[in-house]
Design a protein around this motif. Structure first.
Motif, PDB file in Angstrom:
ATOM      1  N   ARG A  85      -6.824   2.308  -0.759  1.00 56.65           N
ATOM      2  CA  ARG A  85      -5.565   2.472  -0.017  1.00 56.65           C
ATOM      3  C   ARG A  85      -5.368   1.403   1.068  1.00 56.65           C
ATOM      4  O   ARG A  85      -4.293   1.258   1.610  1.00 56.65           O
ATOM      5  CB  ARG A  85      -5.520   3.867   0.613  1.00 56.65           C
ATOM      6  N   ASN A  96      -1.283   4.358   0.148  1.00 62.06           N
ATOM      7  CA  ASN A  96      -1.475   4.861   1.512  1.00 62.06           C
ATOM      8  C   ASN A  96      -0.104   5.330   1.997  1.00 62.06           C
ATOM      9  O   ASN A  96       0.735   4.523   2.376  1.00 62.06           O
ATOM     10  CB  ASN A  96      -2.021   3.735   2.402  1.00 62.06           C
ATOM     11  N   ASP A 134       0.820  -1.214   0.000  1.00 65.03           N
ATOM     12  CA  ASP A 134       0.000   0.000   0.000  1.00 65.03           C
ATOM     13  C   ASP A 134       0.854   1.265   0.000  1.00 65.03           C
ATOM     14  O   ASP A 134       0.472   2.285  -0.554  1.00 65.03           O
ATOM     15  CB  ASP A 134      -0.909   0.028   1.247  1.00 65.03           C
TER      16      ASP A 134
END
Length: 512
Positions: free
Chosen positions: A400, A204, A80
Motif C-alpha cells: 500500500r 491505501n 496508491d
C-alpha cells in the motif's frame, strides 16, 4: 515464492500476465525518459518558430521540471489511492494529450502550458509504473530480471532521446519530438488496460493528507526552481536565495506534519529505513553527475567537434549499450547472489572511472581512444548500480506504500537532475570565463581568439567533470555504508523482506 510468504497476511500473488505487463510499463517509462532529452535538441528550432525570447526559452524545460518534480509525491499517493493501473492509464492518456498540444503550439504560452501539463501527467505516470513492477513481481529472481530491464530503460532512455530527437529535428520537424509520444502512449495505455491486473488489497484508502500535499508540492517546486534559476541568474541572485530558504522552511514543515498526521502523504518509515534512504541519496547524487555530463558531452560533440544532432545521438550509443549490459547482464544476474551494496558501490566507482577519463578531454581528443571507452565504463557502471537501486527502493515496503516509495525514487532523480544541471553548469561557466580572461590577451588574430574560446569551453567542461567524479565517489561511499540489505528475500515486496526488521511481518494497513 515460498509457501510461508504466499500465505502471509497481505502477501501478493504473482500475476500470470506480469511479463506482458512489463512490456507496456517499460514502453511508458521509455516515453517519459525520452521526453527529458528529446525536447532539448528540438528547442532551438521551436524557439525560432514560436518567437520565444532567449530569456523565456528556459521555461520550455523549467515548466515541465517544476510540475513533474513538484507533484511526484502527490502522484505516488494518488496511485496508491486510486489504484496503480488506473493512475497509469490516466497518466498515459493525459501525457499524450499534452504532447499533442505541445506539437500543435502556435505561441510560447501554449508551449509552456503543454510542457507543464506533460509534467503533471508524468508525475502521475512515473510512480505508478515503478510501483506496478513492485507489486507484480514478487519472486526475487523474476524481480531482478524485471528491474534489470526497467533500470536499463531508465538509464539509457535519455541517450536514445538524443538520437531520436536528432533524427526528428533534422529530417522532419521539431513538432514531431512531441507527436512521437502519442503512439507510445496509446499503445502503452491500451496494453495496460487489457493486460495489467493489479493485486487485490494493495490500495491505501486512507484520507488524502492535504497539508502534506500542499507543503511537499510547494517545497519541491521552490527547490527545483531555485536550482533552475541559479543556472541562469547566478547563486547570489536574491530570488534564487529566497527560493532555497522557502524550500527549506516548507520541506521542514512537511516533515513535521508527516510525523504527526494519522494518514501521511509520505509515511516517514519509507525514507528513514536505512536501505531505502541510502538508495534515494546515492541515486540522487549519481543523477547529479550524469545530467551535467549529458549536457557537456552534447555541447562538446556539436560545438567543439562539429557533429550534427544525429551523429551526436549515435555517439552516445556506447553508453546505452553499457547501461543495458550493466543492468541485464551484470546487475540482474548477480542481484540474487550478492548484497545490493556490492553492485551499487562498485557500479558507481566504475562510472566514476569513466568520468575520470573524460577529465583528459581536449579540443583534438579522439572519440575512439578517449570518449568511447569512457562512455562504455559510464554505462556499465550506471547500469550495474541502477538496477539493484531501483529494486531496493521498493523492497520491504508494504504494497500500500509502493506508489509513494516509487515516487521518492523519481523525486531523487528529478531533483538530482535539476541540481546537476545548475551546479555543474555554474562550475563549467566559471572555469571557462576564468580561462578565457587569462589567455585571450595572448591571442592576436581572430582564429587564435576563436581557439582560446574553444579551449576555454573544454577547460570548463573538464573542471565540472572533476566535480562529477567526486560526486560519484560520494554516491559509492553512501551505497557501501548505508545500504546493508542482504541478498533479496523471495517475498520482499509487501513487507516480508527479512532485511527490513520493522516490516518483517506484514500488517494490513487500517484506514483511519
Amino acid at each position: 515464492m515460498s509457501e510461508t510468504a504466499s500465505k502471509a497476511p497481505g502477501a501478493v500473488q504473482a500475476d500470470p500476465g506480469r511479463w506482458k505487463a512489463l512490456v507496456f510499463i517499460a514502453l511508458a517509462q521509455l516515453m517519459v525518459v525520452l521526453d527529458a532529452t528529446i525536447v532539448n535538441i528540438a528547442l532551438p528550432s521551436a524557439q525560432q518558430d514560436l518567437g520565444i525570447s532567449d530569456g523565456n526559452r528556459q521555461w520550455v524545460v523549467t515548466a515541465y521540471a517544476l510540475a513533474f518534480g513538484g507533484l511526484l509525491l502527490f502522484g505516488g499517493r494518488i496511485a496508491d489511492l486510486w489504484g496503480r493501473k488506473r493512475a497509469f492509464v490516466v497518466g498515459l492518456v493525459g501525457f499524450a494529450a499534452a504532447s499533442a498540444l505541445g506539437g500543435a503550439a502556435t505561441n510560447e504560452a501554449m508551449m509552456f502550458g503543454a510542457r507543464a501539463l506533460q509534467g503533471v501527467f508524468g508525475a502521475l505516470l512515473a510512480p505508478a509504473a515503478l510501483s506496478l513492477l513492485a507489486v507484480m513481481f514478487t519472486d526475487a529472481k523474476e524481480r531482478a530480471k524485471a528491474f534489470g530491464i526497467y533500470g536499463a530503460i531508465a538509464g539509457g532512455g535519455g541517450a536514445v532521446g538524443l538520437i531520436l530527437g536528432g533524427f526528428l529535428t533534422e529530417y522532419l520537424d521539431w513538432r514531431w519530438t512531441f507527436f512521437v509520444n502519442i503512439p507510445f502512449a496509446v499503445v502503452a495505455a491500451a496494453g495496460a488496460y487489457f493486460v495489467i491486473r493489479e493485486p487485490e488489497g494493495s490500495r491505501n484508502r486512507s484520507p488524502l493528507d492535504i497539508p502534506g500535499v500542499v507543503l511537499s508540492t510547494l517545497g519541491l517546486v521552490a527547490l527545483v526552481y531555485g536550482f533552475t534559476r541559479a543556472e541562469s541568474e547566478g547563486w547570489s541572485d536574491s530570488l534564487t536565495i529566497g527560493m532555497f530558504v522557502a524550500s527549506g522552511v516548507l520541506l521542514l514543515a512537511f516533515v513535521l506534519v508527516e510525523a504527526k498526521v494519522k494518514a501521511p502523504l509520505l509515511p516517514l518509515r519509507v525514507v528513514t529505513e536505512r536501505n531505502r534512504g541510502g538508495v534515494y541519496l546515492s541515486l540522487g547524487l549519481a543523477i547529479i553527475a550524469m545530467f551535467g555530463l549529458f549536457l557537456f558531452l552534447t555541447y562538446y560533440l556539436q560545438v567543439v567537434k562539429g557533429y550534427t544532432p544525429v551523429k551526436t545521438g549515435f555517439a552516445f550509443l556506447p553508453m546505452i549499450v553499457g547501461m543495458i549490459a550493466g543492468s541485464t547482464q551484470i546487475g540482474a544476474r548477480l542481484m540474487t547472489r550478492v548484497p545490493p551494496r556490492l553492485l551499487m558501490g562498485p557500479g558507481f566507482l566504475v562510472a566514476a572511472l569513466g568520468m575520470l577519463l573524460l577529465t583528459r578531454m581536449e579540443i583534438g581528443s579522439s572519440y575512439t581512444t578517449l570518449l568511447l571507452p569512457a562512455m562504455l565504463l559510464l554505462g556499465l557502471g550506471m547500469g550495474t548500480a541502477f538496477m539493484p537501486a531501483m529494486s531496493l527502493s521498493t523492497q520491504g515496503v508494504e504494497a500500500r506504500d509502493a506508489g509513494v516509495a516509487s515516487a521518492m525514487v523519481n523525486t531523487s532523480q528529478q531533483v538530482g537532475g535539476a541540481i546537476g544541471t545548475a551546479l555543474l553548469n555554474t562550475v563549467a561557466a566559471s572555469a571557462t570565463t576564468s580561462y578565457i580572461t587569462d589567455h585571450i590577451a595572448s591571442a592576436s588574430s581572430g582564429p587564435q581568439q576563436q581557439l582560446v574560446q574553444l579551449e576555454g569551453m573544454v577547460h570548463g567542461y573538464t573542471s565540472a567533470i572533476w566535480f562529477a567524479v567526486g560526486i560519484l565517489v560520494a554516491a559509492a561511499v553512501i551505497a557501501l555504508t548505508l545500504v546493508n540489505a542482504g541478498k533479496p528475500d523471495m517475498g520482499a515486496v509487501n513487507g516480508s523482506g527479512a532485511e527490513d526488521a520493522d516490516e518483517a511481518v506484514p500488517v494490513p494497513v487500517v484506514a483511519h
